[in-house]
Motif scaffolding. Structure first.
Motif, PDB file in Angstrom:
ATOM      1  N   SER A 482      40.716  33.224  14.414  1.00 40.08           N
ATOM      2  CA  SER A 482      41.983  33.512  13.753  1.00 40.08           C
ATOM      3  C   SER A 482      42.646  34.692  14.435  1.00 40.08           C
ATOM      4  O   SER A 482      42.027  35.744  14.586  1.00 40.08           O
ATOM      5  N   ASP A 512      46.393  26.880  11.463  1.00 41.00           N
ATOM      6  CA  ASP A 512      47.524  27.720  11.081  1.00 41.00           C
ATOM      7  C   ASP A 512      48.492  27.733  12.252  1.00 41.00           C
ATOM      8  O   ASP A 512      48.070  27.958  13.387  1.00 41.00           O
ATOM      9  N   VAL A 514      50.636  29.748  13.395  1.00 40.31           N
ATOM     10  CA  VAL A 514      50.812  30.987  14.162  1.00 40.31           C
ATOM     11  C   VAL A 514      49.468  31.567  14.615  1.00 40.31           C
ATOM     12  O   VAL A 514      49.261  31.852  15.784  1.00 40.31           O
ATOM     13  N   ALA A 515      48.540  31.701  13.697  1.00 43.49           N
ATOM     14  CA  ALA A 515      47.274  32.379  14.008  1.00 43.49           C
ATOM     15  C   ALA A 515      46.228  31.463  14.623  1.00 43.49           C
ATOM     16  O   ALA A 515      45.149  31.911  14.981  1.00 43.49           O
ATOM     17  N   GLU A 517      43.948  29.515  13.540  1.00 40.16           N
ATOM     18  CA  GLU A 517      43.201  29.095  12.369  1.00 40.16           C
ATOM     19  C   GLU A 517      43.293  30.183  11.311  1.00 40.16           C
ATOM     20  O   GLU A 517      43.492  31.353  11.630  1.00 40.16           O
ATOM     21  N   GLN A 518      43.127  29.803  10.048  1.00 36.97           N
ATOM     22  CA  GLN A 518      42.931  30.805   8.995  1.00 36.97           C
ATOM     23  C   GLN A 518      41.688  30.449   8.199  1.00 36.97           C
ATOM     24  O   GLN A 518      41.236  29.310   8.187  1.00 36.97           O
ATOM     25  N   LYS A 554      41.855  33.641   3.411  1.00 40.23           N
ATOM     26  CA  LYS A 554      43.231  33.693   2.912  1.00 40.23           C
ATOM     27  C   LYS A 554      43.369  32.832   1.666  1.00 40.23           C
ATOM     28  O   LYS A 554      44.247  33.074   0.846  1.00 40.23           O
TER      29      LYS A 554
ATOM     30  N   ILE B  17      48.151  37.269  -2.858  1.00 37.28           N
ATOM     31  CA  ILE B  17      47.931  37.461  -1.419  1.00 37.28           C
ATOM     32  C   ILE B  17      46.859  38.513  -1.173  1.00 37.28           C
ATOM     33  O   ILE B  17      45.945  38.303  -0.369  1.00 37.28           O
ATOM     34  N   MET B  41      49.387  37.902   8.807  1.00 39.24           N
ATOM     35  CA  MET B  41      49.482  36.684   8.005  1.00 39.24           C
ATOM     36  C   MET B  41      49.793  37.025   6.540  1.00 39.24           C
ATOM     37  O   MET B  41      50.585  36.343   5.896  1.00 39.24           O
ATOM     38  N   ASP B  42      49.183  38.103   6.031  1.00 40.21           N
ATOM     39  CA  ASP B  42      49.480  38.534   4.664  1.00 40.21           C
ATOM     40  C   ASP B  42      50.960  38.890   4.528  1.00 40.21           C
ATOM     41  O   ASP B  42      51.614  38.533   3.553  1.00 40.21           O
ATOM     42  N   LEU B  44      53.473  37.906   6.353  1.00 38.33           N
ATOM     43  CA  LEU B  44      54.277  36.697   6.449  1.00 38.33           C
ATOM     44  C   LEU B  44      54.271  35.959   5.106  1.00 38.33           C
ATOM     45  O   LEU B  44      55.316  35.501   4.630  1.00 38.33           O
ATOM     46  N   ASN B  45      53.108  35.854   4.487  1.00 38.50           N
ATOM     47  CA  ASN B  45      53.018  35.192   3.188  1.00 38.50           C
ATOM     48  C   ASN B  45      53.851  35.918   2.128  1.00 38.50           C
ATOM     49  O   ASN B  45      54.467  35.288   1.270  1.00 38.50           O
TER      50      ASN B  45
END
Lengths: 595, 79
Positions: A482, A512, A514-515, A517-518, A554, B17, B41-42, B44-45
């Motif tokens: 990730s 994911d 962008v990343a 994988e998450q 996540k 989140i 990612m957090d 962005l969420n």
């Protein structure tokens, strides 16, 4: 841009990006085949100075040999702080500072061979500490500052940390609570400490007041310089050990792959808490004598474009997650900037999708050059080069000196090389290059299992095409990647298992955009606990507090039962196949199914 | 949107989140990402959730304006 490299073919992402015959800046590796054919590691070693009687020390190659010559006054480190402040250190100044740190370690009674851990953001003291610890003959172990207390404690316990360099805030939030688990940790040095207190030293007391007189422990090429933790499918994190002579690979790849020239301004965006930021954010650029840009701030498109323009970055090494975020912003976002100094762009961390390579070529007038390596390989092994055509989506061709092959494992433990092009198999490297890991810390048997005869088995599935380019296919195991970071599902599962409501956990990576994988966790609860939004949040918060945002899941989903084998092993592969709607594959070992 | 209203909205969204986040300890002008250990990612969420709740379009180029509660408050007020 009009001078974009020529793309010839109808389907954009299938098209090979051809390079100009005579670019303005001639690549260091101009004739790949000839250099490969004539390559010897002895000649690569001779590019470095070395110490008398065959000694070798990374810090000497990074600093001393420049600081004692015409590059003494050149900027080694150009640091851009969060608050907009700037600091520049010349090679001579960084040498002095690293000598102070080495003296400080000696004054504290720290012995060569003991381990110095660093846990900070990208602050100047981090670079000084790393280089100073090499000088003192200590082994450096970087920790990612976004780790929570649990990954930090696990790694410091396994690595028998003697010294920790960190900041006051990180110490308070992440280390103070676990310190009693670390009886071997004798010294904590706070980079921003006001004075010695609370069993911690202040940098200004112990380092800044230490003498800057020249000091260097004459390490041998095989002395251990670096400990990098990486994640496996099972068990605790693996501690890959690297010797001082890894610097031979760092330097060579800086020269051949990143194409660093004498006057370059280089920016590696990776954090030194991971192997890329250590090898290419500190060691390689300094051994090549260029100016190394360090940006304390996290990713933000405008900040990054501003850095590229204002610092006149000529060579840029970044990662797919960031590139994909820039892509989302569109080419218009580049319109206000002038990147006339930018000459070469490279990417690592996970495979760069072909669209991103092509986008780079359209937006910047040059493609991103993807390359491949692992913590265990210590440096770049397979790469796209300045002088060679780029096939978008391919990891490129092996570094001169590296023999790579696609192999199939045999039942007797050996491997067969698959010579036929375009057949999938496991990527393997012929062992013996200077930056190959020397062992897994305290787990020699696990280390031995990475090899079959002369081959190091990477655990990555790949194929090689008829032109010799390698293509990544997938991982052979359950490790999650990730934002370019490897995450071991076992470490995440263990943290969740500590929660009193949890009976069993299976952790997988889901795609994911962008990343890459998450992390997603499937949790079955103990009797007496019912799934609820509150409990889901409690588990998420628990995991994040223990593991940190970079490692924690996540999303969490409840199950009544998780699919298991007869021996009770949770079948992550099956959880993943079902999550992604893929074929379930061989179910013969399934004993207890998901509910 | 007032900073008080922004603060309570963000607290509500962060519960899904980063439930462990202690928003009370964060000053209006502090960068939320550092103060609360949010990764990209957090963040962005959080931005996506803000958009869904307020209906305000937030193009990516504007993300830096949302790094602090004060910035969010101003952005959502004018957006």
């Amino acid at each position: 841009m009009s001078d974009a490299n020529d793309v010839r073919a109808s389907s954009k992402t299938d098209a090979v990006i051809h390079k100009q015959a005579s670019p303005a800046c001639p690549p260091n590796l101009a004739d790949y085949d000839a250099v490969r054919a004539g390559f010897s590691w002895d000649a690569a070693r001779a590019r470095l100075d070395g110490l008398p009687d065959g000694g070798l020390n990374i810090a000497y190659e990074a600093l001393d040999r420049h600081a004692r010559g015409p590059r003494a006054g050149r900027t080694a480190l150009r640091w851009l702080g969060l608050d907009g402040s700037r600091r520049a250190l010349t090679y001579a100044e960084l040498l002095s500072a690293s000598c102070r740190f080495a003296h400080a370690l000696a004054t504290l009674g720290v012995q060569p061979g003991e381990r110095v851990f660093v846990l900070t953001g990208r602050v100047v003291e981090l670079y000084v500490a790393v280089l100073g610890a090499f000088r003192a003959g200590c082994t450096v172990c970087p920790l990612f500052s976004a780790f929570g207390p649990e990954p930090i404690a696990t790694r410091m316990e396994l690595g028998d940390a003697r010294v920790l360099v960190t900041t006051s805030a990180l110490y308070r939030r992440k280390v103070a609570g676990i310190r009693e688990r670390l009886p071997g940790l004798r010294h904590v040095i706070l980079t921003d400490g006001k004075g010695d207190e609370d069993d911690c030293h202040a940098w200004r007391e112990v380092v800044e007041r230490a003498p800057d007189a020249y000091t260097l422990v004459a390490t041998r090429p095989e002395d251990i310089a670096l400990l990098h933790f990486t994640s496996g499918t099972t068990g605790r994190p693996k501690g890959a050990l690297h010797a001082h002579q890894a610097v031979v690979t760092h330097h060579l790849t800086g020269h051949y792959v990143l194409d660093l020239h004498d006057e370059d301004v280089f920016w590696c965006t990776a954090d030194p808490g991971w192997v890329t930021g250590m090898s290419y954010g500190i060691i390689a650029p300094l051994t090549c004598g260029v100016t190394n840009v360090v940006v304390e701030a996290e990713f933000d498109a405008a900040t990054w474009y501003g850095v590229l323009e204002q610092e006149q970055v000529s060579v840029w090494y970044t990662a797919p997650t960031a590139i994909r975020m820039l892509m989302k912003l569109g080419q218009e976002a580049l319109a206000d900037y002038d990147f006339k100094h930018l000459r070469f762009m490279a990417s690592v961390g996970e495979p760069l999708n072909p669209e991103a390579v092509v986008w780079g070529n359209e937006a910047f007038g040059m493609p991103f050059h993807d390359n491949w390596w692992q913590t265990e390989t210590g440096g770049i092994m397979i790469a796209n080069y300045a002088a060679l055509d780029v096939k978008p989506g391919s990891m490129g061709r092996p570094l001169p000196g590296i023999e790579a092959a696609i192999v199939a494992r045999r039942e007797d433990g050996g491997v067969d090389v698959i010579a036929e092009p375009d057949r999938e198999g496991e990527l393997a490297l012929k062992k013996g290059w200077p930056s190959m890991m020397r062992d897994y810390l305290n787990e020699h048997e696990r280390y031995e299992r990475c090899f079959a005869g002369d081959w190091y088995l990477t655990g990555d599935l790949a194929r090689q095409d008829a032109d010799g380019y390698f293509w990544f296919v997938g991982r052979a195991d359950d490790v999650i990647k990730s934002a370019g970071h490897l995450i071991g599902p076992f470490e995440v599962e263990s943290a969740l298992m500590e929660h009193p409501a949890v009976a069993e956990v299976g952790v997988i990576g889901i795609p994911d955009p962008v990343a890459g994988e998450q992390v997603k966790a499937f949790v079955a609860l103990k009797p007496g606990h019912e799934p609820s939004l509150e409990l889901n949040r409690a588990l998420l918060g628990h995991a994040r507090k223990r593991l940190g945002a970079a490692v924690a899941p996540k999303t969490i989903e409840f199950r009544t039962n998780l699919p298991k084998t007869r021996s009770g092993k949770i079948m992550r592969r099956l959880l993943k196949a079902r999550e992604l709607g893929l074929p379930e594959g061989d179910l013969s070992t399934l004993e207890s199914d998901e509910q | 949107m007032s900073t008080t209203a922004t603060r309570s909205l963000v607290a509500e969204l962060l519960a899904d989140i980063a439930p462990e986040a202690e928003l009370d300890s964060v000053a209006d002008g502090e960068d939320l990402r550092q103060a609360l250990d949010l990764d990209s990612m957090d963040f962005l969420n959080l931005v996506v959730a803000l958009h869904e709740r307020t209906g305000v379009d937030i193009p990516e180029a504007d993300y830096p304006r949302l790094f602090t509660l004060a910035g969010m408050s101003e952005y959502l007020g004018t957006g």
